[in-house]
Scaffold this motif. Structure first.
Motif, PDB file in Angstrom:
ATOM      1  N   PHE A 155      -9.366 -31.694  24.055  1.00  0.00           N
ATOM      2  CA  PHE A 155      -8.460 -32.640  24.257  1.00  0.00           C
ATOM      3  C   PHE A 155      -8.308 -33.534  25.851  1.00  0.00           C
ATOM      4  O   PHE A 155      -8.427 -34.396  25.241  1.00  0.00           O
ATOM      5  N   GLY A 156      -8.005 -32.469  26.126  1.00  0.00           N
ATOM      6  CA  GLY A 156      -7.586 -32.806  27.844  1.00  0.00           C
ATOM      7  C   GLY A 156      -8.263 -33.382  28.514  1.00  0.00           C
ATOM      8  O   GLY A 156      -8.452 -34.135  28.872  1.00  0.00           O
ATOM      9  N   LEU A 157      -9.668 -32.343  28.562  1.00  0.00           N
ATOM     10  CA  LEU A 157     -10.791 -33.150  29.067  1.00  0.00           C
ATOM     11  C   LEU A 157     -11.177 -34.628  28.955  1.00  0.00           C
ATOM     12  O   LEU A 157     -12.380 -35.282  29.317  1.00  0.00           O
ATOM     13  N   GLY A 158     -10.808 -34.837  27.469  1.00  0.00           N
ATOM     14  CA  GLY A 158     -10.854 -36.644  26.742  1.00  0.00           C
ATOM     15  C   GLY A 158     -10.998 -37.373  27.988  1.00  0.00           C
ATOM     16  O   GLY A 158     -11.588 -38.260  28.549  1.00  0.00           O
ATOM     17  N   CYS A 159     -10.105 -37.207  28.437  1.00  0.00           N
ATOM     18  CA  CYS A 159      -9.331 -38.097  29.305  1.00  0.00           C
ATOM     19  C   CYS A 159     -10.431 -38.169  30.935  1.00  0.00           C
ATOM     20  O   CYS A 159     -11.084 -39.773  31.006  1.00  0.00           O
ATOM     21  N   PRO A 160     -10.985 -37.019  31.615  1.00  0.00           N
ATOM     22  CA  PRO A 160     -11.603 -37.327  32.704  1.00  0.00           C
ATOM     23  C   PRO A 160     -13.391 -38.231  31.494  1.00  0.00           C
ATOM     24  O   PRO A 160     -13.703 -38.718  32.831  1.00  0.00           O
ATOM     25  N   ILE A 161     -13.466 -37.751  31.021  1.00  0.00           N
ATOM     26  CA  ILE A 161     -14.731 -38.051  30.397  1.00  0.00           C
ATOM     27  C   ILE A 161     -14.747 -39.315  30.184  1.00  0.00           C
ATOM     28  O   ILE A 161     -15.276 -40.238  30.409  1.00  0.00           O
ATOM     29  N   ASN A 162     -13.714 -40.129  29.485  1.00  0.00           N
ATOM     30  CA  ASN A 162     -13.272 -41.451  29.570  1.00  0.00           C
ATOM     31  C   ASN A 162     -13.273 -42.502  30.602  1.00  0.00           C
ATOM     32  O   ASN A 162     -13.904 -43.396  30.442  1.00  0.00           O
ATOM     33  N   VAL A 163     -12.495 -41.038  31.722  1.00  0.00           N
ATOM     34  CA  VAL A 163     -12.847 -42.585  32.898  1.00  0.00           C
ATOM     35  C   VAL A 163     -13.884 -42.454  33.435  1.00  0.00           C
ATOM     36  O   VAL A 163     -13.544 -43.550  34.456  1.00  0.00           O
ATOM     37  N   THR A 164     -14.667 -41.362  33.693  1.00  0.00           N
ATOM     38  CA  THR A 164     -15.096 -41.531  34.282  1.00  0.00           C
ATOM     39  C   THR A 164     -16.448 -42.661  33.626  1.00  0.00           C
ATOM     40  O   THR A 164     -17.406 -43.426  33.808  1.00  0.00           O
ATOM     41  N   ASP A 165     -16.599 -42.937  32.239  1.00  0.00           N
ATOM     42  CA  ASP A 165     -17.240 -43.921  31.553  1.00  0.00           C
ATOM     43  C   ASP A 165     -16.768 -45.150  31.735  1.00  0.00           C
ATOM     44  O   ASP A 165     -17.689 -46.313  32.443  1.00  0.00           O
ATOM     45  N   GLY A 166     -15.832 -45.094  31.697  1.00  0.00           N
ATOM     46  CA  GLY A 166     -14.721 -46.116  32.163  1.00  0.00           C
ATOM     47  C   GLY A 166     -15.602 -47.306  34.091  1.00  0.00           C
ATOM     48  O   GLY A 166     -15.458 -48.333  33.760  1.00  0.00           O
TER      49      GLY A 166
END
Length: 591
Positions: free
Chosen positions: A145-156
Motif C-alpha cells: 500500500f505504501g508505494l501506492g502513493c509515489p505511483i499515484n503522485v508521479t502519475d498526477g
C-alpha cells in the motif's frame, strides 16, 4: 533470504494449516473472479484479453514475491542521511532493497504510473483507460500500500504537466515522469500540506518570488510523501497575491538544478508513521528553491484540485485493495481452521462476520470501477460523465476508506490473536487502512465536498440519479419488484442529499447523506453487474449482494426484534459457496 526460507518451511508444514493458514502463494487475480467479471463489463474484449496475462502475472507476484518484499520494506523503514560518505552536505534517503524491488515491479515491469499517459506499455499500442490502470492498482496494493502513493503522485505530476505546463517544461520533464526504464524514470511528488492548514489550503504561507524566468520558493511543507522525488508539484502564494485559494499558484520544483547541484530545499526529518512505513514522508524547508510556474498563477488551486480528485479515486481503489486482501485472509482462515470440531466458516456467527467483510469489499469494488468508468467517459468529452464523476469521487473516497478500517480490523479478529502479530499481513493492513481516510481530505472534508459542493453547488445529484435509473432500466432480467425497490431507494437517497445540501444548518448530517448515496449507488451497481455477468456466464451472485446492501445498509431495523434470518442464511450459503447462482434462484431470494 533467511526470513523467506523460514516462512516457506512453515507453510510446507501441514500442521500450519491447523493453526493459522495465510494467503502466501495465492494468485490474487485468479482468486478474484469478480475482478475479471467487472473488467469484462467495462473494457473492450480485445483490451481485456491483452491485459489478462499481465494481471495474472501481477496477481501471482502480489501473493508471493511482492508480498514478501512489502513485509520487509515495512519492517526496514527508510533512513534519511544528511551527508554522503565524504562529508559533503548531500541529503539522501536509504531504502531497503525490498522497496527497490517493489519499485521495479510497479514503475518498471507494469508501468502503473504511466499506463493512462504513455502508449506502448506492456505491448499495448495506445494509452490504457483508467479502468484498466486501476485493475493493476488494485492488485499491486493488495501486496504493498505504501508505494501506492509515489505511483499515484508521479502519475498526477505528469497529468498536471501535460495539461497545464508550458512547452519548455513538458519537453524537459514529461518524458521522465512517464518512463518505465528505471534508469530514465523521474518519480514525482506533491507537497501541499503546511502547519497552518491541511485541508484549508487557502491558509498556506509558502511564498513565491519571481526572479527572471523562474521563481524562488520560501516556506515549509509539513507532510511530504516521496520527499526525495526528482520533480515536485506544489502550491505557493506569489508575492503580492491576494488571500485564499484564488491567490495560490502551482509550481514545478526539480530536486536537482541544471548544473547538477541540489535545489535549495532541505528534508528536515522523516515522519514516524502508523502505517505506510515502507514509503518515506518528510518535512521540507524551502530556502529559496527554484521553481517554475505551471499554468495560470491565479488557477493553481483549481489545477491542483484535478490531481487531488484523481488521487481520491486512486485512494478508493487502494482502500478496496486492502479490503480484498483482508477478505482473502479471513476466508482462508475460515475455510481451513478447525475449532470446536468445526471449520470456522461453518459456524453461524462467523459466517455472519464473513458476510460483513465480503459485502463492504464488493460494494467498494463495484463503486471503484463505476467511478473509473465515469472518469474515462469524462476524459472522452462526456459532460454527463463529468458531472457524475464530480459526486462519485468524493462519495467513494468517503465510504470505501472508512469501510477499509473496519474490514481490516474484522479480518484480523477472524484470525484471532496471531493476527495481531506483525509476521502476518493483517496487522500491516490495518495500520495502512487508517491513512486512506486521511489522504486527500478527512471524512468531514470529503463529505462536505460531496454534499455542499457536488450536490448543492454543482447539481451533480441529477447526473447520479439519471445514471442509476438508467442502470436499473438496463437490467430487465432482474425481477421487476426488486428494480422498483431500487428506484425508490435511489430517489430517497437523492432527496435526502438535496435536503442536507440545501441548508447550512444540516451540515452535521453530511456524512450520513454521503453514506446513503454510496449504499444506494452500490446496490444499483451490484444488481446491474449481476444482469451482465449472468448473461456472460450464468452467475447472478451480485444480485444477492445488492439485496444485502438494502437489508443491512438502507433499511431501518428494530434493535429488539428477533429476526427470522432463514433467507439471510440461504444467501450466505450461496455467496460463501463455490458455484454459480442462477438469476431465477437469486430472484427468489431478493423478492
Amino acid at each position: 533470504m533467511q526470513e523467506h526460507t523460514q516462512k516457506s518451511l512453515a507453510n510446507s508444514d501441514p500442521r500450519s494449516n491447523l493453526l493459522a493458514p495465510d494467503t502466501s502463494g495465492m494468485n490474487f487475480y485468479r482468486a478474484d473472479p469478480a475482478l475479471s467479471d467487472l473488467l469484462r463489463i467495462h473494457l473492450p474484449d480485445a483490451l481485456f484479453r491483452h491485459i489478462e496475462p499481465h494481471l495474472d502475472r501481477l496477481g501471482g507476484l502480489a501473493g508471493g514475491h511482492l508480498d514478501e518484499c512489502a513485509r520487509l520494506a515495512d519492517r526496514h523503514v527508510p533512513v534519511l542521511h544528511q551527508r554522503d560518505r565524504f562529508g559533503r552536505d548531500v541529503q539522501w534517503i536509504e531504502y531497503h532493497p525490498a522497496y527497490r524491488e517493489l519499485e521495479n515491479a510497479a514503475f518498471g515491469e507494469f508501468g502503473i504510473h504511466a499506463m493512462s499517459l504513455r502508449k506502448g506499455i506492456m505491448g499495448w499500442p495506445d494509452k490504457y483507460p483508467v479502468v484498466a490502470k486501476h485493475a493493476f492498482t488494485f492488485l499491486f496494493n493488495q501486496a504493498e500500500f505504501g508505494l501506492g502513493c509515489p505511483i499515484n503522485v508521479t502519475d498526477g505530476c505528469a497529468k498536471l504537466l501535460a495539461n497545464f505546463g508550458s512547452a519548455a517544461l513538458k519537453e524537459k520533464y514529461l518524458d521522465g515522469l512517464t518512463q518505465t526504464d528505471m534508469n530514465k524514470l523521474t518519480q514525482g511528488g506533491q507537497f501541499m500540506t503546511e502547519k497552518e492548514g491541511g485541508s484549508d489550503v487557502g491558509s498556506l504561507t509558502t511564498i513565491a518570488v519571481e526572479e527572471g524566468d523562474h521563481w524562488r520558493l520560501y516556506g515549509e511543507k509539513w507532510f511530504c510523501s516521496n520527499p526525495d522525488a526528482k520533480v515536485v508539484m506544489l502550491l505557493a502564494r506569489p508575492e503580492g497575491a491576494g488571500p485564499g485559494t484564488r491567490g495560490v499558484g502551482l509550481f514545478l520544483m526539480p530536486r536537482t538544478l541544471d548544473d547538477g547541484s541540489p535545489n535549495h530545499y532541505r528534508i528536515v526529518r522523516l515522519k514516524d508513521k502508523l502505517g505506510t512505513r515502507s514509503m518515506a514522508s518528510g518535512e521540507i524547508k524551502l530556502e529559496g528553491a527554484i521553481g517554475y510556474a505551471v499554468g495560470k498563477l491565479d488557477r493553481g488551486f483549481v489545477q491542483m484540485a484535478e490531481m487531488v480528485n484523481s488521487s481520491r479515486l486512486s485512494n478508493g481503489v487502494k482502500s478496496t485493495a486492502l479490503m480484498r486482501r483482508a477478505c482473502h485472509d479471513a476466508m482462508t482462515v475460515a475455510k481451513n481452521r478447525v475449532v470446536f470440531g468445526s471449520r470456522i466458516i461453518d459456524l453461524p456467527l462467523a459466517r455472519r462476520q464473513l458476510m460483513k467483510i465480503m459485502l463492504a469489499t464488493e460494494q467498494a469494488l463495484s463503486m471503484s470501477f463505476i467511478t473509473a468508468d465515469a472518469l474515462d467517459r469524462a476524459e472522452a468529452g462526456s459532460q454527463d460523465a463529468a458531472a457524475l464523476l464530480r459526486i462519485l469521487t468524493p462519495t467513494l473516497k468517503f465510504r470505501a476508506t472508512r469501510d477499509a478500517r473496519k474490514v481490516c480490523g474484522d479480518a484480523m479478529e477472524m484470525r484471532g490473536g496471531i493476527g495481531y502479530i506483525e509476521e502476518f499481513a493483517t496487522a500491516r493492513l490495518l495500520r495502512d487502512a487508517h491513512l486512506g481516510s486521511i489522504w486527500e481530505g478527512t471524512g468531514n472534508i470529503v463529505a462536505i465536498d460531496a454534499l455542499t459542493r457536488a450536490v448543492g453547488r454543482h447539481g451533480a445529484d441529477a447526473a447520479l440519479a439519471a445514471d442509476l435509473h438508467a442502470r436499473i432500466d438496463d437490467s430487465a432480467s432482474i425481477p421487476s419488484a426488486f428494480r422498483d425497490r431500487l428506484r425508490g431507494l435511489v430517489d430517497s437517497a437523492i432527496e435526502f442529499a438535496r435536503k442536507i445540501a440545501g441548508r447550512s444548518e444540516n451540515e452535521s448530517e453530511a456524512r450520513r447523506a454521503t453514506s446513503l448515496l454510496y449504499h444506494a449507488g452500490s446496490a444499483v451497481a451490484l444488481a446491474w453487474e449481476a444482469a451482465r455477468i449472468h448473461d456472460m456466464r450464468g452467475d447472478a451472485r451480485r444480485l444477492l449482494l445488492s439485496r444485502l446492501v438494502i437489508d443491512h445498509r438502507l433499511s431501518a431495523g428494530d434493535p429488539f426484534r428477533l429476526v427470522d434470518d432463514s433467507k439471510q442464511r440461504a444467501i450466505a450459503e450461496l455467496l460463501l459457496g463455490e458455484g454459480a447462482v442462477g438469476i431465477a434462484e437469486a430472484g427468489e431470494l431478493v423478492a
